[in-house]
Design a protein around this motif. Structure first.
Motif, mmCIF file in Angstrom:
data_model
loop_
_atom_site.group_PDB
_atom_site.id
_atom_site.type_symbol
_atom_site.label_atom_id
_atom_site.label_comp_id
_atom_site.label_asym_id
_atom_site.label_seq_id
_atom_site.Cartn_x
_atom_site.Cartn_y
_atom_site.Cartn_z
ATOM 1 N N GLN A 21 0.129 0.341 2.721
ATOM 2 C CA GLN A 21 -0.567 -0.941 2.831
ATOM 3 C C GLN A 21 -2.060 -0.732 2.640
ATOM 4 O O GLN A 21 -2.733 -1.504 1.959
ATOM 5 C CB GLN A 21 -0.313 -1.571 4.200
ATOM 6 N N GLN A 22 -2.559 0.315 3.256
ATOM 7 C CA GLN A 22 -3.995 0.599 3.122
ATOM 8 C C GLN A 22 -4.348 0.899 1.682
ATOM 9 O O GLN A 22 -5.348 0.418 1.154
ATOM 10 C CB GLN A 22 -4.385 1.786 3.996
ATOM 11 N N GLU A 23 -3.522 1.702 1.044
ATOM 12 C CA GLU A 23 -3.787 2.028 -0.359
ATOM 13 C C GLU A 23 -3.761 0.767 -1.202
ATOM 14 O O GLU A 23 -4.574 0.593 -2.107
ATOM 15 C CB GLU A 23 -2.738 3.006 -0.879
ATOM 16 N N LEU A 24 -2.793 -0.076 -0.902
ATOM 17 C CA LEU A 24 -2.694 -1.317 -1.673
ATOM 18 C C LEU A 24 -3.936 -2.157 -1.468
ATOM 19 O O LEU A 24 -4.514 -2.684 -2.431
ATOM 20 C CB LEU A 24 -1.446 -2.101 -1.244
ATOM 21 N N GLN A 25 -4.341 -2.274 -0.222
ATOM 22 C CA GLN A 25 -5.544 -3.056 0.080
ATOM 23 C C GLN A 25 -6.733 -2.518 -0.692
ATOM 24 O O GLN A 25 -7.516 -3.281 -1.264
ATOM 25 C CB GLN A 25 -5.811 -2.998 1.589
ATOM 26 N N ALA A 26 -6.820 -1.196 -0.714
ATOM 27 C CA ALA A 26 -7.934 -0.578 -1.444
ATOM 28 C C ALA A 26 -7.892 -0.965 -2.911
ATOM 29 O O ALA A 26 -8.908 -1.307 -3.526
ATOM 30 C CB ALA A 26 -7.883 0.944 -1.283
ATOM 31 N N HIS A 27 -6.720 -0.939 -3.487
ATOM 32 C CA HIS A 27 -6.602 -1.292 -4.893
ATOM 33 C C HIS A 27 -6.940 -2.759 -5.114
ATOM 34 O O HIS A 27 -7.648 -3.119 -6.064
ATOM 35 C CB HIS A 27 -5.186 -0.996 -5.392
ATOM 36 N N LEU A 28 -6.436 -3.612 -4.239
ATOM 37 C CA LEU A 28 -6.684 -5.046 -4.409
ATOM 38 C C LEU A 28 -8.177 -5.359 -4.296
ATOM 39 O O LEU A 28 -8.688 -6.265 -4.953
ATOM 40 C CB LEU A 28 -5.911 -5.845 -3.353
#
Lengths: 205, 401
Positions: free
Chosen positions: B32-39
């Motif tokens: 989730q954190q990685e996704l947030q970073a990408h978004l």
């Protein structure tokens, strides 16, 4: 992660709860198997609404839903002795019902010409409940209706019944990868169909 | 941006996949954190996420209501359904004597109930076959006596749609991965003997209207015929299947299955892997049992099969106990323990045996780590408490006597 089976709050704050624990059901099943036919009615009363809600969203016709519900409970009754009492009853009933719904739609699809998915079906038959919703929601409902059976079912069970990927895989008898790809395709399709509405909503936000 | 160190970073393809998982609460916290970073960095993906989220919220709104059924529907539905059930039950009892089902029941009674239902059915069918051939009466030739050769072949060869219907009914009951066993149609007889009853089930037409059509397991239920309490070991089963199955039908059935077994093996293996990696005991129902993955897999497979045909809690318990005794090193041990724990729970519900409660408690305490892992600490604690209370109550009663 929380125990998703019993209550869960999903992305949009929607709660889902499972019915009461199963000791009650086990008793009823035992009585039925011992020969007390009428005991089975307890199960029907307990789960008829929940199952109705699941099936109607998939097949969207009251008469078809009625047929499916009857068939579902009948099959459950006939095969009650095979049911392992250490499992919860509702997922089993739901599985029967969902698979019945899919079979029905597939049979019907064979009889009808394939619809052009880019054209929304006519809204003549739709009753006033749709008129009360705003246009966005109406359009979304129509868009969901155009999805192919498999995609629509997975999407509906996922959102309405709040089933996990694992539960969906088990209930529908498909691989988890298939669950994921059907969901992704369904959502991509909806996003595509709703493009104008989405654009409007975003500019007005 | 160009003087930032190059990070591992998520690409848009992965992000797209993860967005769906995230919307479905299936994405773990790290990702989730990685996704947030990408978004945060990627406007395309961000807008995709926004739109999908919007649509999900709308779908929840849309599904909050559906067309209510006509007024009074939920009041009259149960009545209608129970009436159908009652009619079905009555119909079975009124089946005329010269139908194999009735004759079989009578035969079984005559033979003192020591004969397995399916054997007496076969005998009954054979008798009727002989009688009809001798008498050559037109009315009798319209019976669906199983032994009529052309009809048997017709049923056994099962037109594709009928086989599909059968399969879909099985699928709808137990899920296709489970339905791939233990039926004779799916697994060649040489690999593993199917219980005779399910073999017989293959060759009867399921007729959902109320015309006569033998339905094996249903007949057994509604006529309340117990499965023979005799040996359920694979040896005993194979002996009785050899004795009573008609060659013709077995041949046709096996031909149907050979192709399907092959293609199903690969997907079954995948399902088994998925099930094994999950901690949920219910996943055992997703097991494919034709391809054991690890040591002890075959025994586990046949144990699960035996447990499935067992007709009582005590039979199931015996089955799992035997497995645990004979396969201490099995990779499937914890799943078996979970199964046995649940069977103890349901057995204790319906039995008044003190011995059983003691046995259950002992089992729970001995395997507490594994059982806790299977059903969760809370449920484990609840169940153990309940067992202890029951035991206390019982010993108080016994003291009073």
């Amino acid at each position: 992660m929380d125990d998703r089976k019993h209550t869960a709050i999903n992305e949009t704050g929607h709660h889902r709860t499972m019915p009461l624990p199963d000791r009650d059901d086990r008793e009823t099943i035992r009585k039925t198997l011992k020969g007390d036919q009428r005991a089975f009615e307890r199960i029907v009363l307990k789960y008829q609404r929940m199952l109705y809600a699941v099936v109607i969203r998939i097949v969207r016709s009251h008469d078809d839903t009625d047929d499916i519900l009857q068939e579902c409970f009948l099959r459950a009754y006939r095969h009650l002795a095979e049911f392992d009492l250490s499992r919860p009853l509702y997922p089993w009933l739901r599985q029967i019902a969902a698979n019945q719904a899919i079979s029905l739609l597939r049979r019907q699809a064979r009889l009808q010409p394939v619809e052009n998915p880019d054209i929304f079906p006519s809204t003549e038959n739709e009753t006033s409940r749709y008129a009360e919703r705003d246009e966005f929601d109406q359009a979304l409902q129509r868009a969901i209706d155009t999805l192919p059976v498999e995609q629509r079912t997975v999407l509906l069970l996922r959102v309405h019944e709040n089933m996990s990927y694992q539960e969906l895989s088990q209930t529908l008898g498909i691989e988890i990868g298939t669950v994921m790809s059907r969901l992704a395709r369904a959502r991509a399709k909806l996003r595509n169909l709703m493009r104008p509405h989405l654009a409007e909503r975003r500019t007005s936000a | 941006m160009s003087n930032q160190p190059k990070q591992r970073g998520t690409d848009c393809g992965t992000a797209a996949e993860w967005i769906h998982l995230h919307l479905d609460n299936e994405l773990d916290a790290g990702r989730q954190q990685e996704l947030q970073a990408h978004l945060d960095k990627c406007p395309t993906c961000r807008s995709s996420f926004e739109e999908l989220r919007l649509l999900l919220a709308a779908q929840n709104r849309v599904e909050a209501t559906f067309d209510a059924p006509p007024a009074g529907y939920f009041e009259e539905f149960p009545q209608r359904l129970m009436a159908r059930i009652a009619a079905e039950e009555r119909h079975v009892r009124n089946v005329p004597m010269w139908q194999p089902v009735r004759l079989a029941k009578w035969l079984r009674k005559m033979l003192g109930g020591r004969v397995k239902y399916a054997v007496s059915f076969a005998v009954a069918a054979a008798l009727i076959f002989i009688i009809t051939r001798q008498l050559q009466q037109p009315e009798l030739s319209t019976t669906q006596a199983f032994s009529e050769q052309p009809e048997a072949r017709q049923y056994a060869e099962a037109s594709k749609s009928r086989a599909e219907l059968e399969q879909s009914e099985r699928d709808s009951l137990v899920g296709p991965s489970l339905s791939h066993f233990p039926l004779a149609e799916k697994i060649p007889a040489s690999e593993s003997p199917a219980p005779l009853e399910s073999q017989m089930k293959e060759y009867f037409v399921k007729d959902d209207s109320f015309n006569y059509a033998p339905r094996q397991l249903d007949e057994m239920q509604s006529l309340q015929l117990p499965v023979a309490t005799a040996d359920l070991t694979p040896d005993a089963l194979s002996k009785s299947s050899a004795a009573a199955t008609s060659q013709e039908a077995a041949g046709a059935g096996a031909a149907l299955s050979a192709k399907k077994v092959e293609s199903s093996k690969a997907s079954l293996r995948k399902k088994q892997t998925a099930a094994l990696s999950s901690a949920n005991v219910d996943e055992t129902y997703a097991f494919s049992l034709s391809m054991p993955l690890a040591a002890g897999g075959e025994e586990f497979a046949s144990t699960l099969k035996l447990a499935q045909v067992a007709r009582s809690d005590s039979e199931r318990i015996a089955v799992w106990q035997k497995y645990l005794e004979t396969a201490p090193e099995s990779s499937y041990r914890d799943l078996a323990i979970g199964r046995l724990a649940r069977n103890y729970i349901t057995a204790v519900d319906s039995s008044s045996s003190t011995k059983l409660i003691e046995e259950a408690l002992l089992f729970f305490n001995k395997n507490n780590g594994l059982i806790e892992a299977e059903m969760g600490k809370k449920v484990y604690a609840e169940e153990v408490n309940r067992l202890e209370e029951l035991l206390q109550r019982k010993s108080l009663l016994e003291q009073e006597e």
